[in-house]
Design a protein around this motif. Structure first.
Motif, PDB file in Angstrom:
ATOM      1  N   ASN A   1       3.065   4.681  -4.885  1.00 50.25           N
ATOM      2  CA  ASN A   1       3.013   5.673  -5.828  1.00 50.25           C
ATOM      3  C   ASN A   1       2.323   5.360  -7.221  1.00 50.25           C
ATOM      4  O   ASN A   1       2.137   6.270  -7.938  1.00 50.25           O
ATOM      5  CB  ASN A   1       4.464   6.739  -5.977  1.00 50.25           C
ATOM      6  CG  ASN A   1       4.789   7.007  -4.731  1.00 50.25           C
ATOM      7  OD1 ASN A   1       4.149   7.623  -4.018  1.00 50.25           O
ATOM      8  ND2 ASN A   1       6.072   6.969  -4.668  1.00 50.25           N
TER       9      ASN A   1
ATOM     10  N   ARG B   1      -0.138   4.795  -9.874  1.00 52.83           N
ATOM     11  CA  ARG B   1      -1.520   5.538 -10.341  1.00 52.83           C
ATOM     12  C   ARG B   1      -1.884   4.687 -11.636  1.00 52.83           C
ATOM     13  O   ARG B   1      -2.867   5.372 -12.247  1.00 52.83           O
ATOM     14  CB  ARG B   1      -1.210   6.820 -10.646  1.00 52.83           C
ATOM     15  CG  ARG B   1      -0.883   7.637  -9.223  1.00 52.83           C
ATOM     16  CD  ARG B   1      -0.039   9.017  -9.661  1.00 52.83           C
ATOM     17  NE  ARG B   1      -1.064   9.888 -10.454  1.00 52.83           N
ATOM     18  CZ  ARG B   1      -1.969  10.729  -9.933  1.00 52.83           C
ATOM     19  NH1 ARG B   1      -2.116  10.779  -8.517  1.00 52.83           N
ATOM     20  NH2 ARG B   1      -2.579  11.472 -10.715  1.00 52.83           N
TER      21      ARG B   1
ATOM     22  N   ALA C   1      -5.453   8.591  -4.467  1.00 50.97           N
ATOM     23  CA  ALA C   1      -4.213   7.843  -4.222  1.00 50.97           C
ATOM     24  C   ALA C   1      -4.515   6.499  -3.994  1.00 50.97           C
ATOM     25  O   ALA C   1      -4.025   5.697  -4.581  1.00 50.97           O
ATOM     26  CB  ALA C   1      -3.177   8.202  -3.455  1.00 50.97           C
TER      27      ALA C   1
ATOM     28  N   ARG D   1      -4.204   3.257  -6.958  1.00 47.01           N
ATOM     29  CA  ARG D   1      -3.281   2.210  -6.690  1.00 47.01           C
ATOM     30  C   ARG D   1      -3.698   0.778  -6.604  1.00 47.01           C
ATOM     31  O   ARG D   1      -2.934  -0.050  -6.500  1.00 47.01           O
ATOM     32  CB  ARG D   1      -2.668   2.590  -5.097  1.00 47.01           C
ATOM     33  CG  ARG D   1      -1.342   1.850  -4.845  1.00 47.01           C
ATOM     34  CD  ARG D   1      -0.634   2.204  -3.671  1.00 47.01           C
ATOM     35  NE  ARG D   1      -1.359   1.975  -2.440  1.00 47.01           N
ATOM     36  CZ  ARG D   1      -1.874   2.639  -1.456  1.00 47.01           C
ATOM     37  NH1 ARG D   1      -1.846   3.883  -1.784  1.00 47.01           N
ATOM     38  NH2 ARG D   1      -2.641   2.175  -0.416  1.00 47.01           N
TER      39      ARG D   1
END
Length: 447
Positions: free
Chosen positions: A124, A126, A159, A163
């Motif tokens: 998750n 970012r 995403a 990452r």
């Protein structure tokens, strides 16, 4: 392979014992056996290395040999090793900070800074995106979540791209620290001057420093006429009459501790425009920092211009370095040109795609990787520094090219930006890439 006779040391000594010099030959044989076993063990352990690698490159399928050796370099048949071998394990591929590497500080002034992008262990993660969600009005653009059309939104790719973290080959970068950069900015002005890629770098930094910012103003140059006296028209080198340089972005930001960010962005260099801009900014001192680059408006080949714009780039770089930067007291970074991903061998933007659209050439739907990149810009800069010599010694290169070249999926065009003007924008990156330019700047400027 060892012969079956080596399985019985007694019979082997008996055989050597019936000949002159048997003891010495037996000792030599034993040495050869040990070496053979050692080499056999090394060959087994390095079996995954089947191709030659350039010096210092780590094969992601196995370990690295000292001095860049791979298994095909080993002298298996001469009965000896030419050098001692040391197996270096692969670095972890999930974090930039866990490596036992020195911090990136004194980066050589070659314009090169290699590494690879790796997945952060937190799926998750970012990057610094959460800080961008609160970007101030004077630094709000270049967000790949704001794609041109709803159909172009690609949350899975976004995403994946956000990452990624950059892991240098030779050192590790200091993690971003807003308070740390604010401290570094005490009594300092950072002046961004150049084209829209320079605006991107300013935008990233202004967003990252938003929590420690007191005030600011910025936007398209023509929307802030009351803040600037530089409003005339200027011509690019060798441009015909009637064609003028686009003055793009203007910004002035003050931090809580008195530091300042200043952006003056225009497409092509002009010496008079440069002088007018710095006359308005005011006298420079040794605490000031200039971050400069012009390149996006100097394609290697251009449909619109009879003369190659790259020839003008060479002359403009020489004037910037020798007549402007060498005579300035400010600390200077020339930001190495960033790669373009317009497809093809070098990724060159030829400015003919729009012209060919009516002839049936389809619009590009995404940005493509390049195998070489526009390396000639860096070569020109290095050549100019060498020619300039001592007066240009204080000019440092901010090496963003190698850092950025692998990130073709993080261009605006992949997310739909730019298609409304006739071609996919494969020059401007999402801010996740540009943030790493400023993380690199943080290591080079503040430590």
């Amino acid at each position: 392979m060892l012969s079956t006779s080596t399985k019985n040391p007694y019979s082997m000594s008996q055989a050597y014992g019936r000949q002159p010099g048997a003891h010495k030959r037996m000792k030599h044989a034993q040495i050869h056996i040990v070496l053979a076993l050692l080499l056999y063990s090394l060959r087994s352990g390095l079996a995954r290395h089947h191709t030659r690698q350039p010096s210092g490159v780590i094969d992601t399928r196995g370990g690295q040999l000292s001095d860049g050796l791979t298994s095909t370099d080993l002298p298996y048949n001469d009965g000896s090793l030419s050098r001692e071998l040391q197996i270096v394990p692969d670095p972890p591929h999930n974090s930039t900070m866990s490596l036992n590497l020195p911090v990136c500080r004194d980066i050589p002034n070659t314009g090169k800074f290699t590494g690879h992008w790796v997945d952060h262990p937190d799926r998750n993660y970012r990057g610094l995106y959460d800080q961008h969600s609160a970007c101030p009005a004077w630094a709000h653009d270049f967000d790949c979540e704001n794609s041109a059309q709803p159909a172009d939104k690609n949350p899975a790719l976004l995403a994946y791209e956000y990452r990624k973290v950059f892991q240098p080959d030779e050192c590790r970068l200091n993690p971003w620290d807003t308070k740390g950069f604010e401290k570094c900015m005490l009594g300092r002005r950072i002046i961004f001057i150049g084209d829209s890629m320079t605006w991107q770098m300013y935008t990233s930094l202004a967003c990252l420093l938003a929590p420690v910012t007191e005030s600011g103003v910025g936007g398209m140059w023509d929307t802030v006429p009351k803040n600037t006296t530089v409003t005339g028209e200027y011509k690019g080198r060798e441009w015909p009459e009637g064609r003028h340089i686009m003055k793009q972005y203007w910004a002035q930001v003050k931090l809580k501790n008195g530091g300042e960010l200043i952006a003056r962005c225009f497409g092509r260099f002009n010496g008079t425009l440069w002088d007018d801009v710095f006359a308005e900014i005011g006298p420079l001192n040794e605490r000031d920092v200039i971050i400069v680059n012009f390149g996006a408006w100097y394609p290697r080949f251009n449909y619109h211009e009879i003369r190659t714009p790259f020839e003008a780039f060479k002359l403009d770089v020489k004037e910037i370095f020798m007549e402007k930067l060498a005579k300035s007291p400010a600390h200077t970074f020339w930001r190495i040109n960033s790669p373009s991903h317009f497809g093809g061998h070098t990724g060159t933007f030829t400015a003919i795609q729009e012209m060919l659209m009516p002839e049936g050439v389809p619009k590009r739907q995404h940005c493509d990787p390049v195998t070489v990149g526009e390396y000639w810009y860096r070569d020109t800069v290095l050549s100019t520094l060498k020619e300039c010599g001592e007066p240009c010694k204080k000019i440092r290169l901010l090496p963003v090219f190698d850092l950025s070249t692998a990130r073709h999926n993080s261009h605006h065009g992949t997310f739909g930006r730019g298609r409304d003007v006739g071609f996919t924008d494969c020059r401007h990156f999402c801010l996740n890439v540009i943030d790493w330019w400023n993380i690199l700047l943080y290591s080079m400027l503040c430590f």
